[in-house]
Design an enzyme around this catalytic site. Structure first.
Site, PDB file in Angstrom:
ATOM      1  N   HIS A 141       0.828  -1.210   0.000  1.00  0.00           N
ATOM      2  CA  HIS A 141       0.000   0.000   0.000  1.00  0.00           C
ATOM      3  C   HIS A 141       0.856   1.252   0.000  1.00  0.00           C
ATOM      4  CE1 HIS A 141       0.826   0.862   4.267  1.00  0.00           C
ATOM      5  NE2 HIS A 141       0.718  -0.444   4.467  1.00  0.00           N
ATOM      6  N   CYS A 157       2.979  -5.014   6.570  1.00  0.00           N
ATOM      7  CA  CYS A 157       2.738  -4.604   5.191  1.00  0.00           C
ATOM      8  C   CYS A 157       4.001  -4.055   4.536  1.00  0.00           C
ATOM      9  CB  CYS A 157       1.654  -3.530   5.150  1.00  0.00           C
ATOM     10  SG  CYS A 157       0.039  -4.115   5.685  1.00  0.00           S
TER      11      CYS A 157
END
Length: 181
Positions: A141, A157
């Protein structure tokens, strides 16, 4: 230490070969050797519809399209600790422009004061775009906090600058195979 060159300066001065956002940032990284090209053949038997390899040690994400005519490398943030790092094979199962962020159960356990959800916008930890992986809670992301790129700063992440996740988002299809190394 070499002076930092902004993307705007690179684009304005027309330095050959530096017009891509990925390459412009690559030129200002302190540890340029960390951007050594990874050979996808060491990790996959074929390109399929395209591949992503996220190298947590060098903090770089590598992308190849299906016919290898496009290869991009992007600086990333990576998990805060090796305990939060999941390595192995996964794939992109969903794409979302303007994602909402919801704390994971482990985040909420560590910090019960976290909001239940943050909608799309400048306060959202997922930035402008998100690629959801087949592993629950794992994403590739963007981030609005550019201080995080090149550092250990996430809960598992892989984070990219917003303009870079937007570029990657446009090239990646659902089903793209991913390997975190």
């Amino acid at each position: 230490m070499a002076p930092k060159i902004s993307r705007r300066t690179v684009l304005a001065t027309g330095l050959a070969g530096l017009a891509s956002p990925a390459l412009a940032v690559e030129t200002v990284r302190h540890n340029v050797s960390s951007f050594k090209r990874v050979d996808w053949r060491d990790h996959f038997e074929d390109l399929g519809g395209g591949l992503i390899i996220a190298d947590t040690a060098s903090r770089a994400l590598h992308f190849w399209n299906a016919d290898e005519s496009i290869y991009r490398i992007f600086p990333t943030s990576v998990p805060l600790s090796e305990d939060l790092t999941r390595l192995g094979y996964t794939k992109v199962v969903r794409k979302k422009e303007g994602p909402t962020w919801t704390p994971t159960p482990s985040m909420r356990e560590r910090d019960p004061s976290l909001p239940p959800m943050i909608p799309a916008g400048p306060e959202n930890p997922l930035g402008t775009h998100a690629l959801y992986l087949s592993w629950q809670y794992y994403r590739i992301h963007g981030t609005h906090d550019t201080r995080k790129i090149g550092r250990r700063s996430s809960d598992g992440c892989i984070g990219l600058y917003n303009e870079m996740i937007a570029e990657l988002y446009g090239m990646v299809a659902v089903g793209t195979r991913v390997r975190l190394i």
